[in-house]
Write an enzyme that holds these catalytic residues in place. Structure first.
Site, PDB file in Angstrom:
ATOM      1  N   CYS A  19       0.813  -1.227   0.000  1.00  0.00           N
ATOM      2  CA  CYS A  19       0.000   0.000   0.000  1.00  0.00           C
ATOM      3  C   CYS A  19       0.842   1.272   0.000  1.00  0.00           C
ATOM      4  CB  CYS A  19      -0.964  -0.013   1.179  1.00  0.00           C
ATOM      5  SG  CYS A  19      -2.143  -1.361   1.075  1.00  0.00           S
TER       6      CYS A  19
ATOM      7  N   HIS B  46      -3.105   7.223   3.067  1.00  0.00           N
ATOM      8  CA  HIS B  46      -3.576   5.951   2.514  1.00  0.00           C
ATOM      9  C   HIS B  46      -4.945   5.626   3.109  1.00  0.00           C
ATOM     10  CE1 HIS B  46      -3.950   1.898   1.278  1.00  0.00           C
ATOM     11  NE2 HIS B  46      -3.749   1.393   2.483  1.00  0.00           N
TER      12      HIS B  46
ATOM     13  N   ASN C 250     -10.281   0.254   0.401  1.00  0.00           N
ATOM     14  CA  ASN C 250      -8.812   0.284   0.413  1.00  0.00           C
ATOM     15  C   ASN C 250      -8.315  -0.243  -0.935  1.00  0.00           C
ATOM     16  OD1 ASN C 250      -6.087  -0.267   0.739  1.00  0.00           O
ATOM     17  ND2 ASN C 250      -6.294  -1.065   2.820  1.00  0.00           N
TER      18      ASN C 250
END
Ligand code: UT7
Length: 328
Positions: free
Chosen positions: A116, A244, A274
């Site tokens: 990520c 994020h 996500n």
């Protein structure tokens, strides 16, 4: 920016995204999992996510996002394509060369694996190459199709991840230019490599969510504060924090620790979930499209993910108009 620190650097000139057209709501996810739409929303902030259809992969999303970023910048080419992804189309070769070819580019092209944090890692590598003269113009693409590695029966991952891609075009300019990437910082801690992993010989991603959660809050706070400090910004000077999008509660906790009011915290997690390496450019594009960030705004971008890896970037926003695409 004073004349003394006006120097050659990388500048964001274009922003593009691609989301798959299929929307999966919390109601749909809850139909075949032991979970509740209200649990998902209250524990994560997510209301829906996108999923690629059969036959569409990371490369397809990356091509569309890359083309959109070039269009946003009014450019037709670049000499580096850097694709941050955990879900390459194949184990070998990398997905980036095919993406470059499909964009009609004879460019250097490689994949980068930092889960990520991949987009911030990619921004760092491409900015350094541009600043050092290794290339003139670079597409940094974050693209992931986690639906290919998420166990649809695992409620700790199936409810949070979504598919998507986002890209920026970077060009050589001055650190005094709007769009300048002023500073980046990266970190990792491999002792946490089992917290988010596809176990050896395993097919699916596993995540120890609550362990990752607490590490994400402390590390993202430190990383954001550090990168801002390096460019001489107080947190009060930061116009928008683009973190994020793993969990709205993480973003709120980080913002509280940084003393940032909620209106300076960018979040689109409700709509996309996500999206791993695509998360930050997708959030940037939505914020730009909604007028929440504008030319000259001081942005702190902060990522955290598997590895464990993390990174932050201090960027002065260029005012680039995002081009947002939808594909299969
Ligand atoms: O993108 C890379 C970085 N990733 C992250 O930063 C992810 C960070 N972690 C998270 O966002 C959260 O940990 C999750 C959303 C994954 C999980 O939320 P949580 O509040 O941390 O839940 P938990 O894992 O501590 O579990 C709390 C309870 C447990 O039940 P018991 O043991 O208290 O009875 C879980 O079994 O919630 C249960 N649970 C669920 N219940 C309904 C876990 N997942 C679900 C679910 N629906 N989907």
């Amino acid at each position: 920016m004073t004349a003394a620190n006006d120097r050659v650097g990388a500048v964001v000139t274009g922003l593009g995204t691609c989301l798959p057209k299929t929307v999966v709501t919390n109601d749909e996810v809850s139909r075949h999992l032991d979970t509740e739409p209200a649990w998902i929303h209250s524990r994560t902030g997510i209301e829906r996510r996108r999923r690629v259809s059969q036959g569409t992969g990371t490369g397809d999303l990356a091509v569309a996002a890359g083309a959109a970023a070039l269009k946003s910048a009014g450019r037709d080419g670049c000499d580096l394509v850097l694709l941050a992804t955990t879900t390459p189309d194949r184990r070998c070769p990398a997905t980036a060369p095919g993406v470059a070819s499909r964009l009609g580019l004879a460019a250097a092209a490689f994949d980068l694996s930092a889960v990520c944090s991949g987009f911030v890692y990619g921004l760092t590598v491409a900015s350094a190459m541009i600043t050092a003269g290794g290339c003139d113009r670079a597409l940094v693409i974050g693209a992931d199709a986690y639906s290919s590695i998420v166990d649809p029966d695992d409620r700790t991952t199936a409810v949070v991840f979504g598919d998507g891609a986002g890209a920026v075009l970077l060009e050589r300019g001055r650190t005094s230019d709007p769009g300048a990437v002023l500073h980046t910082e990266l970190g990792s801690d491999g002792t946490g490599d089992d917290l988010i992993t596809i176990p050896p010989h395993g097919e699916y991603l596993t995540m120890r969510g609550s362990d990752v959660y607490s590490r994400a809050v402390t590390t993202m706070t430190e990383s954001a504060r550090s990168v801002a400090g390096k460019v001489g910004w107080d947190m009060a000077d930061v116009d928008a924090f683009v973190g994020h999008q793993a969990n709205i509660r993480i973003l709120k906790s980080v913002a509280k620790r940084l003393g940032l009011p909620s209106e300076r915290v960018i979040s689109n997690i409700a709509d996309v979930g996500n999206t791993a390496a695509a998360s930050i450019p997708l959030a940037l594009a939505d914020a730009a499209a909604e007028g929440r960030i504008g030319t000259g705004d001081r942005l702190v971008l902060t990522a955290f993910g598997g590895g464990l890896t993390w990174g932050s970037a201090a960027v002065v926003w260029s005012g680039a108009k995002p081009v947002r695409e939808v594909r299969g």
